[in-house]
Design a protein around this motif. Structure first.
Motif, PDB file in Angstrom:
ATOM      1  N   GLU A 190     -56.365  48.186  48.469  1.00 56.73           N
ATOM      2  CA  GLU A 190     -57.365  47.132  48.588  1.00 56.73           C
ATOM      3  C   GLU A 190     -58.259  47.463  49.773  1.00 56.73           C
ATOM      4  OE1 GLU A 190     -57.170  42.314  49.078  1.00 56.73           O
ATOM      5  OE2 GLU A 190     -56.609  43.584  50.791  1.00 56.73           O
ATOM      6  N   THR A 191     -59.584  47.369  49.601  1.00 50.31           N
ATOM      7  CA  THR A 191     -60.527  47.614  50.680  1.00 50.31           C
ATOM      8  C   THR A 191     -61.083  46.289  51.191  1.00 50.31           C
ATOM      9  OG1 THR A 191     -62.626  47.703  49.465  1.00 50.31           O
ATOM     10  CG2 THR A 191     -61.215  49.659  49.383  1.00 50.31           C
TER      11      THR A 191
ATOM     12  N   ARG B 210     -62.070  59.716  43.043  1.00 52.88           N
ATOM     13  CA  ARG B 210     -63.339  59.967  42.383  1.00 52.88           C
ATOM     14  C   ARG B 210     -63.993  58.634  42.049  1.00 52.88           C
ATOM     15  NH1 ARG B 210     -65.319  64.407  40.152  1.00 52.88           N
ATOM     16  NH2 ARG B 210     -63.277  65.413  39.984  1.00 52.88           N
ATOM     17  N   ALA B 211     -65.242  58.463  42.466  1.00 55.37           N
ATOM     18  CA  ALA B 211     -65.973  57.243  42.159  1.00 55.37           C
ATOM     19  C   ALA B 211     -66.317  57.220  40.681  1.00 55.37           C
ATOM     20  CB  ALA B 211     -67.245  57.153  43.005  1.00 55.37           C
ATOM     21  N   VAL B 212     -66.009  56.121  40.013  1.00 55.73           N
ATOM     22  CA  VAL B 212     -66.322  55.972  38.600  1.00 55.73           C
ATOM     23  C   VAL B 212     -67.449  54.966  38.450  1.00 55.73           C
ATOM     24  CG1 VAL B 212     -63.960  56.524  37.941  1.00 55.73           C
ATOM     25  CG2 VAL B 212     -64.599  54.145  38.283  1.00 55.73           C
TER      26      VAL B 212
ATOM     27  N   ASN C  42     -65.852  53.333  44.313  1.00 54.36           N
ATOM     28  CA  ASN C  42     -67.124  53.569  44.994  1.00 54.36           C
ATOM     29  C   ASN C  42     -67.064  53.154  46.455  1.00 54.36           C
ATOM     30  OD1 ASN C  42     -69.514  54.549  43.186  1.00 54.36           O
ATOM     31  ND2 ASN C  42     -68.309  53.189  41.873  1.00 54.36           N
ATOM     32  N   ALA C  43     -66.359  52.070  46.745  1.00 54.42           N
ATOM     33  CA  ALA C  43     -66.204  51.660  48.143  1.00 54.42           C
ATOM     34  C   ALA C  43     -65.457  52.729  48.942  1.00 54.42           C
ATOM     35  CB  ALA C  43     -65.479  50.326  48.226  1.00 54.42           C
ATOM     36  N   LEU C  44     -64.412  53.296  48.350  1.00 53.81           N
ATOM     37  CA  LEU C  44     -63.637  54.306  49.059  1.00 53.81           C
ATOM     38  C   LEU C  44     -64.427  55.595  49.261  1.00 53.81           C
ATOM     39  CD1 LEU C  44     -60.144  53.846  47.360  1.00 53.81           C
ATOM     40  CD2 LEU C  44     -60.776  53.221  49.691  1.00 53.81           C
ATOM     41  N   VAL C  45     -65.187  56.001  48.261  1.00 56.12           N
ATOM     42  CA  VAL C  45     -65.921  57.264  48.362  1.00 56.12           C
ATOM     43  C   VAL C  45     -67.207  57.109  49.181  1.00 56.12           C
ATOM     44  CG1 VAL C  45     -67.172  59.030  47.040  1.00 56.12           C
ATOM     45  CG2 VAL C  45     -64.963  58.177  46.221  1.00 56.12           C
TER      46      VAL C  45
ATOM     47  N   VAL D 113     -59.595  49.999  58.030  1.00 57.38           N
ATOM     48  CA  VAL D 113     -58.205  49.683  57.715  1.00 57.38           C
ATOM     49  C   VAL D 113     -58.136  49.174  56.274  1.00 57.38           C
ATOM     50  CG1 VAL D 113     -56.202  48.258  58.276  1.00 57.38           C
ATOM     51  CG2 VAL D 113     -57.618  49.185  60.111  1.00 57.38           C
ATOM     52  N   LEU D 114     -57.300  49.813  55.474  1.00 58.00           N
ATOM     53  CA  LEU D 114     -57.064  49.427  54.084  1.00 58.00           C
ATOM     54  C   LEU D 114     -55.697  48.768  53.977  1.00 58.00           C
ATOM     55  CD1 LEU D 114     -58.167  52.795  52.394  1.00 58.00           C
ATOM     56  CD2 LEU D 114     -59.618  50.852  53.036  1.00 58.00           C
TER      57      LEU D 114
END
Length: 404
Positions: free
Chosen positions: A181-182, A209-211, A218-221, A229-230
Protein backbone atom coordinates in the motif's frame (compact mmCIF):
# COMPACT_ATOMS: atom_id res chain seq x y z
CA UNK A 1 -31.65 -28.66 6.77
CA UNK A 2 -29.13 -31.02 5.20
CA UNK A 3 -25.97 -29.78 3.48
CA UNK A 4 -27.40 -30.89 0.15
CA UNK A 5 -30.60 -28.92 0.73
CA UNK A 6 -28.58 -25.88 1.75
CA UNK A 7 -26.40 -26.04 -1.34
CA UNK A 8 -29.41 -26.48 -3.63
CA UNK A 9 -31.18 -23.47 -2.11
CA UNK A 10 -28.12 -21.25 -2.37
CA UNK A 11 -27.42 -22.14 -5.98
CA UNK A 12 -31.05 -21.88 -7.08
CA UNK A 13 -31.44 -18.44 -5.50
CA UNK A 14 -28.13 -17.24 -6.85
CA UNK A 15 -29.27 -18.12 -10.37
CA UNK A 16 -31.96 -15.44 -9.94
CA UNK A 17 -29.29 -12.77 -9.44
CA UNK A 18 -27.17 -13.26 -12.54
CA UNK A 19 -28.69 -10.36 -14.46
CA UNK A 20 -28.36 -7.87 -11.60
CA UNK A 21 -24.62 -7.75 -10.92
CA UNK A 22 -24.07 -3.97 -11.08
CA UNK A 23 -27.30 -3.01 -9.34
CA UNK A 24 -26.84 -5.71 -6.72
CA UNK A 25 -23.35 -4.46 -5.80
CA UNK A 26 -24.43 -0.81 -5.69
CA UNK A 27 -27.37 -1.67 -3.43
CA UNK A 28 -25.20 -3.77 -1.15
CA UNK A 29 -22.69 -0.99 -0.54
CA UNK A 30 -25.39 1.63 -0.13
CA UNK A 31 -27.07 -0.56 2.49
CA UNK A 32 -23.80 -1.36 4.26
CA UNK A 33 -22.67 2.27 4.52
CA UNK A 34 -26.10 3.61 5.37
CA UNK A 35 -26.37 1.44 8.46
CA UNK A 36 -22.64 1.30 9.24
CA UNK A 37 -21.03 4.58 8.09
CA UNK A 38 -17.92 3.84 10.15
CA UNK A 39 -17.07 1.00 7.74
CA UNK A 40 -16.61 3.37 4.78
CA UNK A 41 -13.06 4.11 5.89
CA UNK A 42 -12.06 0.50 5.33
CA UNK A 43 -12.64 0.87 1.58
CA UNK A 44 -10.78 2.79 -1.15
CA UNK A 45 -12.05 6.19 -2.20
CA UNK A 46 -13.08 4.99 -5.67
CA UNK A 47 -15.50 2.07 -5.59
CA UNK A 48 -16.01 1.30 -9.30
CA UNK A 49 -13.84 -1.81 -9.45
CA UNK A 50 -15.04 -2.79 -5.99
CA UNK A 51 -18.64 -2.97 -7.22
CA UNK A 52 -17.68 -4.93 -10.32
CA UNK A 53 -15.97 -7.62 -8.28
CA UNK A 54 -18.72 -8.29 -5.76
CA UNK A 55 -20.82 -10.46 -8.07
CA UNK A 56 -17.72 -12.43 -9.13
CA UNK A 57 -16.88 -13.04 -5.48
CA UNK A 58 -20.37 -14.28 -4.75
CA UNK A 59 -20.20 -16.62 -7.73
CA UNK A 60 -16.91 -18.03 -6.52
CA UNK A 61 -18.28 -18.64 -3.05
CA UNK A 62 -21.27 -20.51 -4.45
CA UNK A 63 -19.04 -22.71 -6.62
CA UNK A 64 -16.81 -23.68 -3.70
CA UNK A 65 -19.43 -24.56 -1.12
CA UNK A 66 -19.39 -28.25 -2.08
CA UNK A 67 -15.60 -28.44 -1.44
CA UNK A 68 -15.51 -27.59 2.27
CA UNK A 69 -11.91 -28.64 2.96
CA UNK A 70 -10.51 -26.36 0.25
CA UNK A 71 -12.86 -23.58 1.23
CA UNK A 72 -11.83 -23.75 4.89
CA UNK A 73 -8.12 -23.52 4.14
CA UNK A 74 -8.63 -20.61 1.80
CA UNK A 75 -10.98 -18.72 4.10
CA UNK A 76 -8.53 -19.04 6.96
CA UNK A 77 -5.85 -17.43 4.81
CA UNK A 78 -8.21 -14.67 3.74
CA UNK A 79 -9.15 -13.96 7.32
CA UNK A 80 -5.50 -13.56 8.22
CA UNK A 81 -4.86 -11.35 5.21
CA UNK A 82 -7.81 -9.07 5.94
CA UNK A 83 -6.24 -7.93 9.18
CA UNK A 84 -4.29 -5.33 7.21
CA UNK A 85 -7.56 -3.65 6.20
CA UNK A 86 -8.53 -3.13 9.81
CA UNK A 87 -11.28 -5.76 9.66
CA UNK A 88 -12.45 -6.89 13.09
CA UNK A 89 -14.72 -9.75 14.09
CA UNK A 90 -17.71 -7.47 14.73
CA UNK A 91 -17.62 -6.19 11.13
CA UNK A 92 -18.69 -9.54 9.73
CA UNK A 93 -22.18 -9.24 11.20
CA UNK A 94 -22.77 -5.90 9.47
CA UNK A 95 -21.59 -7.30 6.14
CA UNK A 96 -23.83 -10.33 6.53
CA UNK A 97 -26.91 -8.24 7.28
CA UNK A 98 -26.35 -6.03 4.23
CA UNK A 99 -25.67 -9.04 2.05
CA UNK A 100 -28.82 -10.92 3.04
CA UNK A 101 -30.98 -7.81 2.59
CA UNK A 102 -29.51 -7.30 -0.89
CA UNK A 103 -29.99 -10.92 -1.92
CA UNK A 104 -33.60 -10.91 -0.75
CA UNK A 105 -34.38 -7.74 -2.71
CA UNK A 106 -32.92 -8.89 -6.01
CA UNK A 107 -34.06 -12.52 -5.82
CA UNK A 108 -37.61 -11.18 -5.78
CA UNK A 109 -40.76 -13.10 -4.84
CA UNK A 110 -39.03 -16.47 -5.22
CA UNK A 111 -36.91 -15.71 -2.14
CA UNK A 112 -38.27 -17.80 0.75
CA UNK A 113 -37.47 -18.20 4.45
CA UNK A 114 -35.65 -21.41 3.50
CA UNK A 115 -33.37 -19.46 1.14
CA UNK A 116 -32.62 -16.90 3.83
CA UNK A 117 -31.81 -19.62 6.33
CA UNK A 118 -29.48 -21.40 3.89
CA UNK A 119 -27.57 -18.19 3.11
CA UNK A 120 -27.43 -17.24 6.79
CA UNK A 121 -25.90 -20.59 7.75
CA UNK A 122 -23.35 -20.39 4.92
CA UNK A 123 -22.33 -16.83 5.70
CA UNK A 124 -21.97 -17.52 9.43
CA UNK A 125 -19.66 -20.42 8.61
CA UNK A 126 -17.56 -18.23 6.31
CA UNK A 127 -17.38 -15.39 8.83
CA UNK A 128 -16.51 -17.69 11.73
CA UNK A 129 -13.71 -19.34 9.75
CA UNK A 130 -12.18 -16.04 8.66
CA UNK A 131 -12.49 -14.21 11.97
CA UNK A 132 -11.22 -17.21 13.93
CA UNK A 133 -8.09 -17.45 11.79
CA UNK A 134 -7.50 -13.70 12.10
CA UNK A 135 -7.79 -13.78 15.89
CA UNK A 136 -5.33 -16.66 16.12
CA UNK A 137 -2.78 -14.91 13.93
CA UNK A 138 -3.11 -11.62 15.83
CA UNK A 139 -1.18 -13.19 18.72
CA UNK A 140 1.80 -13.93 16.47
CA UNK A 141 2.30 -11.24 13.83
CA UNK A 142 1.33 -7.63 13.13
CA UNK A 143 -1.36 -6.97 10.50
CA UNK A 144 1.19 -5.11 8.33
CA UNK A 145 4.75 -3.81 8.31
CA UNK A 146 6.06 -0.31 7.58
CA UNK A 147 8.98 -0.29 5.13
CA UNK A 148 11.21 2.60 4.08
CA UNK A 149 12.24 2.98 0.45
CA UNK A 150 16.06 2.94 0.47
CA UNK A 151 16.55 2.41 -3.26
CA UNK A 152 14.57 3.28 -6.40
CA UNK A 153 16.19 2.44 -9.73
CA UNK A 154 14.42 2.94 -13.03
CA UNK A 155 15.04 0.18 -15.55
CA UNK A 156 12.94 1.71 -18.30
CA UNK A 157 10.06 4.10 -18.74
CA UNK A 158 7.59 1.74 -17.06
CA UNK A 159 9.70 -0.36 -14.71
CA UNK A 160 11.51 0.22 -11.43
CA UNK A 161 13.48 -1.92 -9.00
CA UNK A 162 12.62 -0.79 -5.48
CA UNK A 163 14.61 -1.68 -2.36
CA UNK A 164 12.80 -1.62 0.99
CA UNK A 165 13.94 -1.76 4.61
CA UNK A 166 11.10 -3.02 6.84
CA UNK A 167 10.99 -1.36 10.25
CA UNK A 168 10.63 -4.79 11.91
CA UNK A 169 11.76 -8.28 10.84
CA UNK A 170 9.66 -9.42 7.88
CA UNK A 171 9.36 -13.23 7.67
CA UNK A 172 8.93 -14.82 4.25
CA UNK A 173 10.30 -17.59 2.03
CA UNK A 174 12.04 -17.21 -1.31
CA UNK A 175 9.44 -17.13 -4.08
CA UNK A 176 6.69 -15.53 -1.99
CA UNK A 177 5.00 -12.16 -2.50
CA UNK A 178 3.85 -9.31 -0.31
CA UNK A 179 0.99 -6.85 -0.76
CA UNK A 180 1.88 -3.16 -0.90
CA UNK A 181 0.00 0.00 0.00
CA UNK A 182 1.36 3.45 -0.91
CA UNK A 183 0.50 6.73 0.86
CA UNK A 184 -0.75 8.00 -2.50
CA UNK A 185 -3.63 5.47 -2.52
CA UNK A 186 -4.70 4.56 1.03
CA UNK A 187 -6.53 1.25 1.46
CA UNK A 188 -5.56 0.08 -2.04
CA UNK A 189 -3.23 -2.93 -1.87
CA UNK A 190 -1.39 -4.76 -4.66
CA UNK A 191 0.72 -7.92 -4.46
CA UNK A 192 4.29 -7.95 -5.75
CA UNK A 193 6.73 -10.82 -5.64
CA UNK A 194 9.83 -10.29 -3.55
CA UNK A 195 12.81 -10.48 -5.90
CA UNK A 196 15.43 -11.70 -3.45
CA UNK A 197 15.86 -14.54 -1.01
CA UNK A 198 15.82 -13.57 2.68
CA UNK A 199 18.97 -11.62 3.56
CA UNK A 200 20.77 -10.96 6.83
CA UNK A 201 20.27 -7.21 6.42
CA UNK A 202 16.51 -7.72 6.00
CA UNK A 203 16.26 -5.71 2.77
CA UNK A 204 13.56 -6.57 0.22
CA UNK A 205 13.63 -5.96 -3.54
CA UNK A 206 10.53 -5.46 -5.70
CA UNK A 207 10.45 -5.36 -9.51
CA UNK A 208 7.44 -3.25 -10.48
CA UNK A 209 6.10 -2.60 -13.96
CA UNK A 210 3.57 0.20 -14.31
CA UNK A 211 0.41 -1.02 -16.03
CA UNK A 212 -2.15 1.21 -17.78
CA UNK A 213 -4.49 2.79 -15.23
CA UNK A 214 -2.70 0.88 -12.46
CA UNK A 215 -2.99 3.00 -9.35
CA UNK A 216 -0.35 1.39 -7.18
CA UNK A 217 2.02 0.27 -9.93
CA UNK A 218 2.21 3.76 -11.43
CA UNK A 219 2.63 5.31 -7.98
CA UNK A 220 5.50 2.95 -7.22
CA UNK A 221 7.27 3.45 -10.54
CA UNK A 222 6.59 7.13 -11.29
CA UNK A 223 6.12 8.85 -7.94
CA UNK A 224 7.85 6.87 -5.18
CA UNK A 225 11.13 8.27 -3.87
CA UNK A 226 13.88 7.21 -1.48
CA UNK A 227 12.72 7.98 2.05
CA UNK A 228 9.05 7.23 1.39
CA UNK A 229 7.39 4.72 3.70
CA UNK A 230 5.12 1.97 2.33
CA UNK A 231 3.04 -0.63 4.12
CA UNK A 232 3.51 -4.35 3.47
CA UNK A 233 1.15 -7.24 4.07
CA UNK A 234 2.48 -10.63 5.25
CA UNK A 235 4.51 -12.84 2.95
CA UNK A 236 2.20 -15.17 1.04
CA UNK A 237 2.30 -17.67 -1.83
CA UNK A 238 3.24 -21.27 -2.49
CA UNK A 239 5.87 -20.90 -5.21
CA UNK A 240 8.60 -21.98 -2.79
CA UNK A 241 11.29 -24.63 -2.68
CA UNK A 242 10.12 -28.14 -1.73
CA UNK A 243 11.31 -29.67 1.52
CA UNK A 244 13.64 -31.96 -0.41
CA UNK A 245 15.12 -29.80 -3.19
CA UNK A 246 15.95 -31.52 -6.45
CA UNK A 247 19.50 -31.87 -7.72
CA UNK A 248 18.52 -30.81 -11.24
CA UNK A 249 16.42 -27.69 -11.68
CA UNK A 250 14.92 -25.64 -14.52
CA UNK A 251 13.62 -22.13 -13.85
CA UNK A 252 11.61 -20.19 -16.43
CA UNK A 253 10.70 -16.51 -16.09
CA UNK A 254 8.71 -14.27 -18.41
CA UNK A 255 8.50 -10.51 -17.81
CA UNK A 256 8.38 -9.50 -14.14
CA UNK A 257 7.77 -13.16 -13.35
CA UNK A 258 11.54 -12.96 -12.97
CA UNK A 259 11.09 -11.59 -9.41
CA UNK A 260 10.08 -14.84 -7.64
CA UNK A 261 12.32 -16.92 -9.90
CA UNK A 262 15.34 -14.78 -9.05
CA UNK A 263 14.61 -15.19 -5.33
CA UNK A 264 14.37 -18.97 -5.76
CA UNK A 265 17.63 -19.09 -7.72
CA UNK A 266 19.41 -17.09 -5.00
CA UNK A 267 18.09 -19.47 -2.34
CA UNK A 268 19.15 -22.54 -4.31
CA UNK A 269 22.63 -21.18 -4.95
CA UNK A 270 23.08 -20.29 -1.28
CA UNK A 271 21.59 -23.36 0.41
CA UNK A 272 21.00 -26.24 -2.00
CA UNK A 273 23.65 -25.87 -4.72
CA UNK A 274 21.98 -28.15 -7.31
CA UNK A 275 24.08 -30.14 -9.75
CA UNK A 276 22.50 -28.30 -12.68
CA UNK A 277 20.42 -25.13 -12.71
CA UNK A 278 19.02 -23.85 -16.00
CA UNK A 279 17.50 -20.36 -15.97
CA UNK A 280 15.49 -19.26 -19.02
CA UNK A 281 14.53 -15.58 -19.01
CA UNK A 282 12.19 -14.40 -21.76
CA UNK A 283 11.12 -11.04 -23.15
CA UNK A 284 9.84 -9.63 -26.41
CA UNK A 285 12.84 -7.32 -26.95
CA UNK A 286 16.38 -7.19 -25.63
CA UNK A 287 15.66 -3.94 -23.78
CA UNK A 288 13.02 -5.79 -21.74
CA UNK A 289 15.66 -8.05 -20.18
CA UNK A 290 15.91 -5.45 -17.43
CA UNK A 291 17.85 -7.51 -14.85
CA UNK A 292 20.27 -9.30 -17.14
CA UNK A 293 23.42 -7.83 -15.57
CA UNK A 294 22.45 -9.04 -12.10
CA UNK A 295 21.63 -12.49 -13.48
CA UNK A 296 25.01 -12.69 -15.19
CA UNK A 297 26.67 -11.89 -11.87
CA UNK A 298 24.78 -14.78 -10.28
CA UNK A 299 25.91 -17.08 -13.09
CA UNK A 300 29.52 -15.91 -12.74
CA UNK A 301 29.48 -16.82 -9.05
CA UNK A 302 27.85 -20.21 -9.59
CA UNK A 303 29.23 -21.92 -12.72
CA UNK A 304 26.53 -24.61 -12.64
CA UNK A 305 23.93 -21.93 -13.36
CA UNK A 306 23.29 -21.87 -17.11
CA UNK A 307 21.61 -18.56 -17.99
CA UNK A 308 19.65 -18.54 -21.26
CA UNK A 309 18.14 -15.16 -22.29
CA UNK A 310 15.35 -15.63 -24.84
CA UNK A 311 13.93 -12.87 -27.06
CA UNK A 312 10.85 -13.43 -29.19
CA UNK A 313 10.22 -10.37 -31.39
CA UNK A 314 13.53 -8.61 -32.03
CA UNK A 315 15.02 -9.07 -35.47
CA UNK A 316 18.77 -9.53 -35.30
CA UNK A 317 18.91 -10.85 -31.75
CA UNK A 318 22.05 -12.97 -31.61
CA UNK A 319 20.94 -15.30 -28.83
CA UNK A 320 18.11 -17.82 -28.51
CA UNK A 321 15.01 -16.50 -30.26
CA UNK A 322 11.41 -17.58 -29.87
CA UNK A 323 8.70 -17.86 -27.26
CA UNK A 324 9.43 -19.63 -24.01
CA UNK A 325 6.74 -22.36 -24.36
CA UNK A 326 8.37 -23.44 -27.63
CA UNK A 327 12.00 -22.79 -26.72
CA UNK A 328 12.29 -24.48 -23.33
CA UNK A 329 10.92 -27.94 -24.28
CA UNK A 330 13.22 -27.96 -27.29
CA UNK A 331 16.34 -27.12 -25.28
CA UNK A 332 16.58 -30.32 -23.29
CA UNK A 333 15.10 -33.39 -21.69
CA UNK A 334 13.54 -32.20 -18.43
CA UNK A 335 11.75 -35.31 -17.11
CA UNK A 336 14.07 -35.68 -14.11
CA UNK A 337 14.17 -31.95 -13.29
CA UNK A 338 12.26 -29.83 -10.80
CA UNK A 339 10.66 -27.02 -12.84
CA UNK A 340 9.72 -23.56 -11.52
CA UNK A 341 7.66 -21.23 -13.74
CA UNK A 342 6.55 -17.61 -13.35
CA UNK A 343 5.20 -15.02 -15.77
CA UNK A 344 2.01 -14.21 -17.68
CA UNK A 345 -0.70 -16.81 -17.21
CA UNK A 346 -0.88 -17.73 -20.90
CA UNK A 347 2.83 -18.48 -20.92
CA UNK A 348 2.74 -20.48 -17.70
CA UNK A 349 -0.27 -22.55 -18.74
CA UNK A 350 1.24 -23.29 -22.15
CA UNK A 351 4.56 -24.25 -20.54
CA UNK A 352 2.87 -26.58 -18.07
CA UNK A 353 0.91 -28.33 -20.82
CA UNK A 354 3.93 -28.78 -23.08
CA UNK A 355 6.29 -29.93 -20.33
CA UNK A 356 3.75 -32.37 -18.93
CA UNK A 357 3.19 -33.82 -22.41
CA UNK A 358 6.97 -34.08 -22.66
CA UNK A 359 7.13 -36.33 -19.63
CA UNK A 360 7.65 -33.96 -16.69
CA UNK A 361 5.52 -35.27 -13.79
CA UNK A 362 2.85 -32.87 -12.52
CA UNK A 363 4.31 -32.85 -9.02
CA UNK A 364 7.57 -31.46 -10.39
CA UNK A 365 5.91 -28.46 -12.03
CA UNK A 366 5.77 -25.50 -9.62
CA UNK A 367 3.95 -22.32 -10.58
CA UNK A 368 1.39 -19.72 -9.56
CA UNK A 369 -1.34 -18.14 -11.65
CA UNK A 370 -2.48 -14.53 -11.62
CA UNK A 371 -6.09 -15.38 -12.41
CA UNK A 372 -8.21 -18.14 -10.96
CA UNK A 373 -11.54 -19.68 -11.89
CA UNK A 374 -12.51 -19.73 -8.23
CA UNK A 375 -13.07 -16.41 -6.49
CA UNK A 376 -13.98 -17.88 -3.15
CA UNK A 377 -14.77 -15.36 -0.54
CA UNK A 378 -17.62 -12.94 -0.19
CA UNK A 379 -15.83 -10.64 2.21
CA UNK A 380 -12.73 -10.45 0.04
CA UNK A 381 -14.93 -9.36 -2.82
CA UNK A 382 -16.17 -6.58 -0.58
CA UNK A 383 -12.79 -5.34 0.56
CA UNK A 384 -10.28 -6.06 -2.19
CA UNK A 385 -9.74 -3.34 -4.79
CA UNK A 386 -7.37 -4.73 -7.37
CA UNK A 387 -5.85 -4.13 -10.78
CA UNK A 388 -6.09 -7.85 -11.46
CA UNK A 389 -6.43 -11.02 -9.40
CA UNK A 390 -3.52 -12.22 -7.37
CA UNK A 391 -1.33 -15.31 -7.64
CA UNK A 392 -2.98 -18.63 -7.05
CA UNK A 393 -1.60 -21.78 -5.52
CA UNK A 394 1.21 -24.02 -6.72
CA UNK A 395 -0.94 -26.15 -8.97
CA UNK A 396 -3.69 -24.38 -10.95
CA UNK A 397 -4.94 -21.69 -8.62
CA UNK A 398 -7.88 -22.39 -6.36
CA UNK A 399 -8.88 -19.05 -5.07
CA UNK A 400 -6.32 -16.35 -4.46
CA UNK A 401 -7.66 -13.08 -5.69
CA UNK A 402 -5.25 -10.17 -5.30
CA UNK A 403 -2.74 -9.21 -8.09
CA UNK A 404 0.88 -8.53 -8.62
Amino acid sequence: MTETDQLTLIRSSFALLRDHGDKLAAHFYATLFLHNPQLRELFPAAMDVQRDRLFQALAGAVRMLDRPAELTVFLQQLGRDHRKYGVRSEHYAAVGQALLATLARFAGPQWTPAHERAWTIAYHQIAATMSGAAETEADRTPPFWHAEVVGHERRGSDLAVITLRPHAPFPYRAGQYTTVETPRWPRVWRPYSIANAPRQDGLLSLQVRAVPAGWVSNALVQHTRVGDVLRLGPGRGTLVLPERPARRVVCVAGGTGLAPIKALVEAMITHNRPLTLHLFVGARYQRDLYDLDALRQLAAGFPRLLLVPVVSDEIGWAGVQGRLPEVVPAQGNWQDHEVFLAGPDAMVISMVERLHRGGVPADRLHYELSTTPEVLDITSGLLEHTESPKPGSGRPATGDITPR
